[in-house]
Design an enzyme around this catalytic site. Structure first.
Site, PDB file in Angstrom:
ATOM      1  N   TYR A 115      -1.329  -0.567  10.513  1.00 30.02           N
ATOM      2  CA  TYR A 115      -1.598  -0.991   9.136  1.00 30.02           C
ATOM      3  C   TYR A 115      -0.455  -0.568   8.217  1.00 30.02           C
ATOM      4  O   TYR A 115       0.067  -1.376   7.438  1.00 30.02           O
ATOM      5  CB  TYR A 115      -2.919  -0.389   8.638  1.00 30.02           C
ATOM      6  CG  TYR A 115      -3.155  -0.678   7.175  1.00 30.02           C
ATOM      7  CD1 TYR A 115      -3.509  -1.954   6.758  1.00 30.02           C
ATOM      8  CD2 TYR A 115      -3.002   0.323   6.210  1.00 30.02           C
ATOM      9  CE1 TYR A 115      -3.703  -2.234   5.413  1.00 30.02           C
ATOM     10  CE2 TYR A 115      -3.199   0.055   4.866  1.00 30.02           C
ATOM     11  CZ  TYR A 115      -3.546  -1.222   4.476  1.00 30.02           C
ATOM     12  OH  TYR A 115      -3.731  -1.496   3.145  1.00 30.02           O
TER      13      TYR A 115
ATOM     14  N   SER B  23       0.849  -1.192   0.000  1.00 28.51           N
ATOM     15  CA  SER B  23       0.000   0.000   0.000  1.00 28.51           C
ATOM     16  C   SER B  23       0.882   1.238   0.000  1.00 28.51           C
ATOM     17  O   SER B  23       2.041   1.184   0.444  1.00 28.51           O
ATOM     18  CB  SER B  23      -0.883  -0.005   1.259  1.00 28.51           C
ATOM     19  OG  SER B  23      -1.488   1.249   1.473  1.00 28.51           O
TER      20      SER B  23
END
Length: 249
Positions: free
Chosen positions: A148, A135
């Protein structure tokens, strides 16, 4: 070009779209996930080219048993797409439940390591491809994204390190690093709050699951002498956030 691809997290979002794209292109697809009913529905849609296996990739024994039970026609895996992952919550660190952090680490890191380790001998034999879904959070921190983002930074660095370890084996490794994407992933992140999920993407024209499926197929379609180390993509309406500044009164 055709072969066999294993996609984790194939019950929704990127994984489901990637399964559809590769079956369309003549590939055999193994889809994994925890929700057996969704895998059964996908198998009914895609036919004999799709084989679904429901298990928890964070469980090492379950992973080993699931892979050992693959039918003969699905054993020679050419591509592993490590897609399974999640983000939980939008709150800053002091307000987060520790179990949510642990769940993100277990799913995004431990599960990926389990299945990758088990499949490495096959991928080396097949001179295959490993695609890890990281990501932009691996590069750019944002409020509420601490753990995350940390897990996705791990994925990116693991991809680079794995490629180094497999140097000379003919195995390609790619980290794909998307920005804002509208999938069920965000509904999980917001705890099932559809309004909050919708508001995150209002007016953005975000990346779609099909966009990522097309990107994965493009990576897999490159000549065997080319390795895409990492690929970062964002919607046109997303760019780099400025630094926060706290001003004392």
């Amino acid at each position: 070009m055709s072969g066999t691809i294993l996609i984790t997290g194939a019950t929704s979002g990127f994984g489901q779209a990637t399964a559809r794209r590769f079956v369309k292109e003549g590939w055999k697809v193994i889809g994994t996930g925890r929700r057996a009913e969704r895998l059964e529905a996908l198998a009914a849609e895609l036919g004999q080219a799709f084989h679904g296996i429901a298990f928890d990739i964070t469980d090492e024994d379950a992973t080993e048993k699931a892979l050992a039970a693959l039918p003969d026609g699905f054993r020679d895996i050419d591509i592993l797409v490590n897609n399974a992952g999640l983000a939980l919550g939008t709150a800053p660190a002091p307000q987060v439940a520790l179990k949510d952090w642990q769940t993100m680490v277990d799913t995004n890191i431990t599960g990926l390591l389990n299945i990758t380790h088990h499949l490495l001998p096959t991928l080396i034999k097949q001179k295959g491809i490993v695609v890890n879904l990281s990501s932009v959070a691996a590069h750019y921190p944002y409020l509420g994204g601490n753990v995350y983002g940390g897990t996705k930074a791990f994925l990116r660095q693991f991809s680079l390190g794995l490629r180094s370890d497999l140097h000379g084996k003919g195995v390609r490794v790619t980290s794909i690093e998307p920005g804002m994407c509208e999938t069920e992933f965000t509904l999980v992140r917001t705890g099932g709050n559809q309004e909050a999920s919708d508001n995150l993407y209002k007016g953005v024209n975000p990346i779609t699951a099909d966009d990522i499926a097309n990107t994965i197929y493009w990576v897999a379609s490159q000549p065997k002498h080319i390795n895409i180390n990492s690929l970062e993509l964002m919607p046109v309406n997303q760019s780099f956030a400025g630094f926060q500044v706290y001003r004392e009164s």
